[in-house]
Design a protein around this motif. Structure first.
Motif, PDB file in Angstrom:
ATOM      1  N   ASP A  39       1.570  13.251  -4.526  1.00  6.53           N
ATOM      2  CA  ASP A  39       0.718  14.248  -3.876  1.00  6.53           C
ATOM      3  C   ASP A  39       0.961  15.634  -4.454  1.00  6.53           C
ATOM      4  OD1 ASP A  39      -0.541  12.407  -2.222  1.00  6.53           O
ATOM      5  OD2 ASP A  39       0.918  12.666  -0.602  1.00  6.53           O
ATOM      6  N   GLN A  40       2.213  15.984  -4.670  1.00 10.67           N
ATOM      7  CA  GLN A  40       2.534  17.284  -5.273  1.00 10.67           C
ATOM      8  C   GLN A  40       2.054  17.331  -6.719  1.00 10.67           C
ATOM      9  OE1 GLN A  40       6.745  17.779  -4.723  1.00 10.67           O
ATOM     10  NE2 GLN A  40       6.523  18.378  -2.586  1.00 10.67           N
ATOM     11  N   LEU A  41       2.157  16.219  -7.433  1.00  2.44           N
ATOM     12  CA  LEU A  41       1.683  16.171  -8.817  1.00  2.44           C
ATOM     13  C   LEU A  41       0.176  16.369  -8.875  1.00  2.44           C
ATOM     14  CD1 LEU A  41       2.068  15.744 -11.826  1.00  2.44           C
ATOM     15  CD2 LEU A  41       2.034  13.274 -11.405  1.00  2.44           C
ATOM     16  N   ARG A  42      -0.558  15.685  -7.997  1.00  4.25           N
ATOM     17  CA  ARG A  42      -2.020  15.847  -7.964  1.00  4.25           C
ATOM     18  C   ARG A  42      -2.399  17.290  -7.654  1.00  4.25           C
ATOM     19  NH1 ARG A  42      -1.609  10.811  -4.829  1.00  4.25           N
ATOM     20  NH2 ARG A  42      -2.112   9.111  -6.260  1.00  4.25           N
ATOM     21  N   ALA A  43      -1.697  17.915  -6.700  1.00  4.34           N
ATOM     22  CA  ALA A  43      -1.983  19.309  -6.350  1.00  4.34           C
ATOM     23  C   ALA A  43      -1.690  20.229  -7.530  1.00  4.34           C
ATOM     24  CB  ALA A  43      -1.171  19.725  -5.129  1.00  4.34           C
TER      25      ALA A  43
END
Length: 58
Positions: free
Chosen positions: A16-20
């Motif tokens: 999720d942090q990578l996608r953001a």
């Protein structure tokens, strides 16, 4: 006086942090510009673009 230069980078610890991070990343010819990706962000899964495909440039 605030420091000059780019904002400090935050550690990416999961998908999720990578996608953001990818959604807001600087781009050059469609490629996201980044460095130092920790493969642990993929949570033990094989590194595969299918896990982050929703962030492809249009």
């Amino acid at each position: 006086m605030p420091p000059s230069g780019p904002a400090p980078r935050r550690a990416v610890r999961d998908l999720d942090q990578l996608r953001a991070a990818l959604a807001g990343a600087e781009r050059a010819e469609g490629w996201g510009i980044a460095q130092g990706l920790d493969h642990n962000a993929f949570g033990g899964r094989p590194v595969d673009r299918a896990l982050i495909e929703d962030n492809r440039p249009i």
